[in-house]
Every structure is written in structure tokens, then in C-alpha cells.
Design a protein around this motif. Structure first.
Motif, PDB file in Angstrom:
ATOM      1  N   LEU A   1      41.347  41.915  35.067  1.00 14.89           N
ATOM      2  CA  LEU A   1      40.197  41.194  34.532  1.00 14.89           C
ATOM      3  C   LEU A   1      39.854  41.579  33.094  1.00 14.89           C
ATOM      4  CD1 LEU A   1      37.972  41.258  37.733  1.00 14.89           C
ATOM      5  CD2 LEU A   1      39.399  39.390  36.878  1.00 14.89           C
ATOM      6  N   LYS A   2      40.084  42.822  32.715  1.00  8.80           N
ATOM      7  CA  LYS A   2      39.809  43.236  31.337  1.00  8.80           C
ATOM      8  C   LYS A   2      40.994  42.996  30.410  1.00  8.80           C
ATOM      9  CE  LYS A   2      36.264  46.711  32.345  1.00  8.80           C
ATOM     10  NZ  LYS A   2      35.898  48.150  32.256  1.00  8.80           N
ATOM     11  N   ASN A   3      42.073  42.494  30.974  1.00 14.85           N
ATOM     12  CA  ASN A   3      43.268  42.219  30.180  1.00 14.85           C
ATOM     13  C   ASN A   3      43.312  40.722  29.856  1.00 14.85           C
ATOM     14  OD1 ASN A   3      45.835  41.788  29.144  1.00 14.85           O
ATOM     15  ND2 ASN A   3      46.849  43.141  30.607  1.00 14.85           N
ATOM     16  N   PRO A   4      43.109  40.337  28.601  1.00 15.77           N
ATOM     17  CA  PRO A   4      43.049  38.907  28.256  1.00 15.77           C
ATOM     18  C   PRO A   4      44.388  38.191  28.397  1.00 15.77           C
ATOM     19  CG  PRO A   4      43.032  40.241  26.266  1.00 15.77           C
ATOM     20  CD  PRO A   4      42.900  41.205  27.414  1.00 15.77           C
ATOM     21  N   THR A   5      45.484  38.930  28.614  1.00 11.66           N
ATOM     22  CA  THR A   5      46.797  38.314  28.752  1.00 11.66           C
ATOM     23  C   THR A   5      47.220  38.165  30.208  1.00 11.66           C
ATOM     24  OG1 THR A   5      48.088  40.374  28.695  1.00 11.66           O
ATOM     25  CG2 THR A   5      47.449  39.407  26.583  1.00 11.66           C
TER      26      THR A   5
ATOM     27  N   THR B   1      37.772  36.581  39.583  1.00  8.74           N
ATOM     28  CA  THR B   1      36.941  36.872  38.416  1.00  8.74           C
ATOM     29  C   THR B   1      36.141  38.153  38.642  1.00  8.74           C
ATOM     30  OG1 THR B   1      34.966  35.690  39.163  1.00  8.74           O
ATOM     31  CG2 THR B   1      36.716  34.370  38.122  1.00  8.74           C
ATOM     32  N   PHE B   2      35.336  38.499  37.633  1.00  5.33           N
ATOM     33  CA  PHE B   2      34.494  39.698  37.740  1.00  5.33           C
ATOM     34  C   PHE B   2      33.492  39.584  38.884  1.00  5.33           C
ATOM     35  CE2 PHE B   2      35.955  40.601  33.382  1.00  5.33           C
ATOM     36  CZ  PHE B   2      36.196  41.962  33.489  1.00  5.33           C
ATOM     37  N   PHE B   3      33.167  38.380  39.295  1.00  4.83           N
ATOM     38  CA  PHE B   3      32.244  38.207  40.416  1.00  4.83           C
ATOM     39  C   PHE B   3      32.845  38.725  41.717  1.00  4.83           C
ATOM     40  CE2 PHE B   3      30.744  35.104  37.330  1.00  4.83           C
ATOM     41  CZ  PHE B   3      29.368  35.234  37.419  1.00  4.83           C
ATOM     42  N   ASP B   4      34.174  38.874  41.741  1.00  2.00           N
ATOM     43  CA  ASP B   4      34.858  39.301  42.962  1.00  2.00           C
ATOM     44  C   ASP B   4      35.063  40.815  43.048  1.00  2.00           C
ATOM     45  OD1 ASP B   4      35.288  36.582  43.845  1.00  2.00           O
ATOM     46  OD2 ASP B   4      36.834  36.442  42.301  1.00  2.00           O
ATOM     47  N   VAL B   5      34.805  41.526  41.962  1.00  2.00           N
ATOM     48  CA  VAL B   5      35.108  42.963  41.927  1.00  2.00           C
ATOM     49  C   VAL B   5      34.340  43.737  42.988  1.00  2.00           C
ATOM     50  CG1 VAL B   5      34.945  45.061  40.533  1.00  2.00           C
ATOM     51  CG2 VAL B   5      35.799  42.956  39.508  1.00  2.00           C
ATOM     52  N   GLU B   6      33.099  43.376  43.230  1.00  2.00           N
ATOM     53  CA  GLU B   6      32.281  44.095  44.208  1.00  2.00           C
ATOM     54  C   GLU B   6      32.339  43.484  45.605  1.00  2.00           C
ATOM     55  OE1 GLU B   6      31.052  46.957  43.474  1.00  2.00           O
ATOM     56  OE2 GLU B   6      31.769  46.714  41.406  1.00  2.00           O
ATOM     57  N   ASN B   7      33.198  42.514  45.784  1.00  2.00           N
ATOM     58  CA  ASN B   7      33.365  41.884  47.096  1.00  2.00           C
ATOM     59  C   ASN B   7      34.371  42.717  47.902  1.00  2.00           C
ATOM     60  OD1 ASN B   7      34.228  40.221  49.280  1.00  2.00           O
ATOM     61  ND2 ASN B   7      33.548  38.403  48.173  1.00  2.00           N
ATOM     62  N   ASP B   8      33.865  43.507  48.834  1.00  2.00           N
ATOM     63  CA  ASP B   8      34.724  44.432  49.569  1.00  2.00           C
ATOM     64  C   ASP B   8      35.802  43.723  50.375  1.00  2.00           C
ATOM     65  OD1 ASP B   8      33.289  46.543  48.559  1.00  2.00           O
ATOM     66  OD2 ASP B   8      32.051  46.826  50.351  1.00  2.00           O
TER      67      ASP B   8
ATOM     68  N   THR C   1      42.409  49.925  44.213  1.00  2.00           N
ATOM     69  CA  THR C   1      42.603  48.482  44.078  1.00  2.00           C
ATOM     70  C   THR C   1      41.489  47.869  43.239  1.00  2.00           C
ATOM     71  OG1 THR C   1      43.729  48.375  46.211  1.00  2.00           O
ATOM     72  CG2 THR C   1      42.838  46.315  45.338  1.00  2.00           C
ATOM     73  N   ARG C   2      40.272  48.304  43.466  1.00  2.00           N
ATOM     74  CA  ARG C   2      39.137  47.786  42.685  1.00  2.00           C
ATOM     75  C   ARG C   2      39.309  48.127  41.199  1.00  2.00           C
ATOM     76  NH1 ARG C   2      34.546  46.619  45.404  1.00  2.00           N
ATOM     77  NH2 ARG C   2      34.943  48.310  46.893  1.00  2.00           N
ATOM     78  N   LYS C   3      39.731  49.347  40.934  1.00  2.00           N
ATOM     79  CA  LYS C   3      39.931  49.781  39.545  1.00  2.00           C
ATOM     80  C   LYS C   3      41.076  49.000  38.903  1.00  2.00           C
ATOM     81  CE  LYS C   3      40.867  53.874  36.714  1.00  2.00           C
ATOM     82  NZ  LYS C   3      39.841  53.499  35.723  1.00  2.00           N
ATOM     83  N   TRP C   4      42.161  48.791  39.657  1.00  2.00           N
ATOM     84  CA  TRP C   4      43.298  48.022  39.142  1.00  2.00           C
ATOM     85  C   TRP C   4      42.873  46.594  38.800  1.00  2.00           C
ATOM     86  CZ3 TRP C   4      45.110  43.718  41.949  1.00  2.00           C
ATOM     87  CH2 TRP C   4      46.237  43.085  41.402  1.00  2.00           C
ATOM     88  N   LEU C   5      42.116  45.966  39.709  1.00  2.00           N
ATOM     89  CA  LEU C   5      41.681  44.590  39.473  1.00  2.00           C
ATOM     90  C   LEU C   5      40.816  44.498  38.225  1.00  2.00           C
ATOM     91  CD1 LEU C   5      41.461  41.636  40.366  1.00  2.00           C
ATOM     92  CD2 LEU C   5      39.500  42.296  41.794  1.00  2.00           C
TER      93      LEU C   5
END
Length: 215
Positions: free
Chosen positions: A70-74, A26-33, A61-65
């Protein structure tokens, strides 16, 4: 819409015992290095399974995630963890081809080799069961290089059937190998296999796959 709460998890079972679990990223994981590094390392270790075989960075990788998952609802991507919380791999769902009454399984990666043989098979089996039961789809499909026999054998065990092969072309951009699907059915040295699993075939096979011990 393929998005889940961060508290959601899907148990992976065998012989009525929980042997692992699938948890959505989830978005909570984006900043988890540490999570980003795991995703980066696994992508680079399995680079031969991708159409675009560019080595990735932590930043990329962070940008891809964030942007493509995460921003893709599908799309949704799950970490596959052991019971003790050790990340083993990941797998996801998407509706990339938007085929009527179906969904795609994608991003299937085993990160840790020789850890709990059979866990990837059983996890994908349970993910497919959850997808069929939760969304009412009648079939699930995937796309894979036709010479990736380790993956093909896994999908055959789960009763996926190849429906079509797409010829692939190859080009190099800045010394990076990139494959692409050719518009016409032509002879090629490399192909992409399109495979389908029907709902009835999956549930008929469900008990058999639960007895499977090896990946």
C-alpha cells in the motif's frame, strides 16, 4: 502510479456474463483482521511458490500489506472475489524490473481450490486487458519457478512466452529455505523463468481465452 480508489472494481466476464470481480486492497483493509488472516493463510498454503519460504504471521502480514504494497506507489494488489463476494484468490501489478514500456503481474495466488474452474484464468486475462488499455504498455511480464507447471500451463494459455531462465541458489537461515538468483548463468537444480506477453498476442488471443472453461 498504481493506486486506485476503494470503490473501484473490475468485472471478470465470460460469455458476456459477470462471473466475479477484482477489487483493489486499500488502506481501509489494513485493520480488517479477516482480510489479514485470509492473506496470511493463502501465503502459507502456497509457500512453495515464493523465493523466501518463511511462514508468516498476522502481524507480519499486516506489516507487509501496509509497507510493501500500500505504501509502494508501483504496486497494487487485487482480491479476486466470486459474484457472491467470496474471496477466491489475489493477483497484482508491479513494475519490479522497471523494463521500458512494460509492467509485471505478480502475487498470483489461488486461495480456494476447486471453486469455479477457469476463474483465475479469466480474471488474469481481464486484468491484463485492463492494464494494457489503461496504461498503454506494450508488454507484460512475470517471474515464476520453472518447475511450477500448474502456473506455467496457465501462463502458456494466456500466450506468455519464456524469454530467459535464471539459475537459483538455495540457503537456509534459521531453518527457513530461501532461494536467490545467481549472478552468473550456471547449472542449477532450480530455475526462475522470466516470461513475457506482447500486447498484440494478448488481444489476438482474447476471444479464445474467453471460451476457456477449465483452469
Amino acid at each position: 502510479k498504481l493506486k486506485l480508489d476503494r470503490e473501484f472494481f473490475l468485472p471478470v466476464t465470460n460469455d458476456s456474463s459477470t462471473i466475479g470481480f477484482l477489487k483493489p486492497i486499500t488502506f481501509f483493509d489494513v485493520e480488517n483482521d479477516s482480510i489479514i488472516k485470509i492473506l496470511k493463510d493463502w501465503r502459507n498454503q502456497n509457500i512453495g511458490a515464493y523465493l523466501d519460504q518463511k511462514k508468516v504471521t498476522l502481524k507480519g502480514t499486516r506489516k507487509w500489506l501496509e509497507d510493501h504494497i500500500l505504501k509502494n506507489p508501483t504496486k497494487i494488489l487485487f482480491f479476486l472475489n466470486s459474484v457472491g463476494g467470496i474471496p477466491i484468490g489475489h493477483m497484482g501489478l508491479a513494475n519490479g524490473l522497471k523494463i521500458l514500456n512494460s509492467i509485471e503481474v505478480d502475487n498470483i495466488v489461488r486461495g480456494k481450490i476447486n471453486f469455479k474452474n477457469g476463474l483465475i484464468t479469466l480474471a488474469l486475462n481481464d486484468l491484463i486487458t485492463w492494464a494494457f488499455n489503461s496504461f498503454g504498455y506494450q508488454k507484460i511480464y512475470l517471474r515464476v519457478f520453472s518447475d511450477n507447471m500448474r502456473a506455467i500451463n496457465l501462463y502458456n494459455r494466456l500466450k506468455f512466452k519464456e524469454k530467459k531462465k535464471y539459475a537459483l541458489g538455495c540457503k537456509f537461515e534459521k531453518n527457513i529455505k530461501k532461494f536467490f538468483i545467481l549472478d552468473k548463468d550456471v547449472e542449477s537444480e532450480k530455475y526462475f523463468s522470466y516470461m513475457e506477453l506482447q500486447r498484440a498476442d494478448h488481444f489476438f488471443n482474447y476471444i479464445n481465452i474467453k471460451d476457456y472453461k477449465k483452469k
